[in-house]
Structures are given as C-alpha cells and as structure tokens.
Design a protein around this motif. Sequence first.
Motif, PDB file in Angstrom:
ATOM      1  N   PHE A 164      -1.668  28.207 -56.679  1.00  0.00           N
ATOM      2  CA  PHE A 164      -2.593  29.343 -56.574  1.00  0.00           C
ATOM      3  C   PHE A 164      -3.389  29.332 -55.280  1.00  0.00           C
ATOM      4  O   PHE A 164      -3.871  30.385 -54.853  1.00  0.00           O
ATOM      5  N   SER A 165      -3.484  28.197 -54.630  1.00  0.00           N
ATOM      6  CA  SER A 165      -4.009  28.185 -53.272  1.00  0.00           C
ATOM      7  C   SER A 165      -3.086  28.989 -52.364  1.00  0.00           C
ATOM      8  O   SER A 165      -3.539  29.768 -51.507  1.00  0.00           O
ATOM      9  N   TRP A 166      -1.782  28.830 -52.586  1.00  0.00           N
ATOM     10  CA  TRP A 166      -0.778  29.587 -51.817  1.00  0.00           C
ATOM     11  C   TRP A 166      -0.797  31.065 -52.196  1.00  0.00           C
ATOM     12  O   TRP A 166      -0.813  31.945 -51.336  1.00  0.00           O
ATOM     13  N   VAL A 167      -0.826  31.357 -53.502  1.00  0.00           N
ATOM     14  CA  VAL A 167      -0.824  32.750 -53.972  1.00  0.00           C
ATOM     15  C   VAL A 167      -2.015  33.514 -53.412  1.00  0.00           C
ATOM     16  O   VAL A 167      -1.879  34.634 -52.908  1.00  0.00           O
ATOM     17  N   ASP A 168      -3.198  32.915 -53.462  1.00  0.00           N
ATOM     18  CA  ASP A 168      -4.417  33.620 -53.075  1.00  0.00           C
ATOM     19  C   ASP A 168      -4.558  33.794 -51.569  1.00  0.00           C
ATOM     20  O   ASP A 168      -5.387  34.588 -51.107  1.00  0.00           O
ATOM     21  N   SER A 169      -3.748  33.058 -50.794  1.00  0.00           N
ATOM     22  CA  SER A 169      -3.841  33.183 -49.343  1.00  0.00           C
ATOM     23  C   SER A 169      -2.624  33.879 -48.740  1.00  0.00           C
ATOM     24  O   SER A 169      -2.494  33.954 -47.521  1.00  0.00           O
ATOM     25  N   LEU A 170      -1.770  34.407 -49.597  1.00  0.00           N
ATOM     26  CA  LEU A 170      -0.489  34.954 -49.143  1.00  0.00           C
ATOM     27  C   LEU A 170      -0.633  36.255 -48.367  1.00  0.00           C
ATOM     28  O   LEU A 170      -1.441  37.106 -48.711  1.00  0.00           O
ATOM     29  N   GLU A 171       0.198  36.378 -47.349  1.00  0.00           N
ATOM     30  CA  GLU A 171       0.281  37.653 -46.636  1.00  0.00           C
ATOM     31  C   GLU A 171       1.094  38.656 -47.441  1.00  0.00           C
ATOM     32  O   GLU A 171       0.776  39.842 -47.477  1.00  0.00           O
ATOM     33  N   CYS A 172       2.183  38.201 -48.069  1.00  0.00           N
ATOM     34  CA  CYS A 172       2.980  39.109 -48.906  1.00  0.00           C
ATOM     35  C   CYS A 172       2.611  38.890 -50.370  1.00  0.00           C
ATOM     36  O   CYS A 172       2.390  37.764 -50.815  1.00  0.00           O
TER      37      CYS A 172
END
Length: 308
Positions: A256-264
């Motif tokens: 969710f660190s990745w999900v919340d910082s995603l460009e897409c």
Amino acid sequence: MYFPILRGRQNELIAIRELVYRGLLNSVIPVIEPVKASSTLLKSMEAFIDSQQECYVVMNPSVGLFDRELQITPTFEAAYWDVMQRGVGYLRPCFNVSDDLMESIEEVRRHEVEITDAAIIYNRSKDCFFKQALDSNAFGICLINDSARRQARMMDKVLLSDPFIARARNADYRDEPDEFFTDDHRFYSDDGYVGFSDYSIVGSAYSEGGFRPRAVALHVMYKHRDGSLFVHHAVSNDLDFSDAAQLYYSALENLFSWVDSLECEVASTYGLQCLRDSLDEGTFPGLGMAKRWTIMHHLELISNLMGR
C-alpha cells in the motif's frame, strides 16, 4: 470474454464463489480444474447454478488427486455427478487433450451430462488425441496457444497463455517488482479469438501442499498507462521468517506504500479493499486468505475492463 483456468484448491474456489455471489464476475467464465474431492468444490459449482452464471469444469484433470479420490469416495462421486447433471447450461464440461480423452468423454456421457459445446484445452504433445476428439463433435471452443491455432481451424478459439513468471523463492520477486503480464484483453478479438485465458497470478505450475516461506510476496495486477496489464510484486522485508504474521504485514505495508504513491491507478476492487482492511485493522487472516484476495482482485479487475 475471459476464461481463467483455476486449479480447484480451496482459496481459488472460494475466491470465485465469493465473486460470483457478489455479482463481480461479468464477462468472466472460470475454468475449474478439480484437484481434490472436497465440499468446497461442490459448493463452488452450486454457486454458479444459483447465480445462473457459466463456468467450465475440467472432466479429466491433469494434476492433483481428484480422479483417484472420486473413485474411492462413492458418496462424493454421487454428489458430484448430481451437481453436474443439475448444472446443465451453467456447468459446462471441459477436457484436457490427453491419453484418456475419449474415455473421459464416454464417462461423462454415461453419467448423462450433456457435453454439447464443451471446451477442450489443447496440448501439442497429444496432437493425435486432439484430432480424434474433434471427430466427436462434442466441442464448441478450444483453449489454445497462438502458435498452434491452425490445429483448431473449425472451432471458436480462446487464446491461452501462461504469463505469470514464477520464481524459485518469494524473495526473488524483489529483483523485478513490476512485470508485464498481458495485453491479450486488448487484441484477442482482432486476432480472431472469442476470448483469452491464463492461469491468473498463480501460473500453470502445480504442486501438492506448501511450505513455510522465508518471505511473503503479494502479487497485485494493475492497468499500465498503455492499457496492458502489469503485475506488482510486494515482498516483505528481511525479517524473522518464523513469524508469518510479521512477514505478511511487512509485504502489506510495502504494497500500500506502492499503491498510494502510484502514478498509474490501481483499480479499486473488493479483493484489494479486503487487503487494505486487513492492514488497517491489524488482523492476520493467514497467507491463504491473502492469496485468495489477490486472485479476487485480478479477476474483478479483468471483469471491469471487459465490461467497458
């Protein structure tokens, strides 16, 4: 139309059962390959009858213990064929191309299960049996890889691929956290197919049982900017591998660190929300449940894309 092949293990079965009862499997027709004679299998088959939605059930599984367990458990065998008979129009037979193909077709007919417009899964190494099966006029569609498509000239074809790249160790997914998965959903129709198929985020490899992982990896599908599908591997940090809950939370936090910082954007689905709820609530549902939610996310994501 999407035809995911799912081995009939508990988490795969419950994943599709929950999605179908929630009405989240539009434009998705699962292909269930039973691997164990279980009540979960029967309940999942019943779910498709109750919801009046189609799925295929492989009559001659290529992996697992289902055939053997069916023979030695007469009560289950009777219940299984009863569900297949009642599921006419919703539970459609599917066959692997194998040495026992014609025998399997006759076995299904002996149990008075209609096999008109059945599906067949092509296997190049068993080509002679495939040609024999075509003469039976039992099949409506063929799941086949692109290189062999000419072998099924007179049938509706479903493009079959196995895009998930399995690693020997979960920790190895750190080397390439984002990988191309497929763009078959964009081009299958242009290429002359009526649908596409794969083995979801599990892959075609099959093994009995499991083992204690030294790392936890959560595989989450997302739509790339170019419209293709990529898979993100969220892997736990280096921690004490004897503590499965700690590994799970580490992978979940990384996800969710990745999900919340995603460009897409990562599509919001029921499965993904279950994962986020688990993080927010601090609960450890078990690694099997986490696998179930990631499969649900993938199938619902495809369903949403196909419904547009």
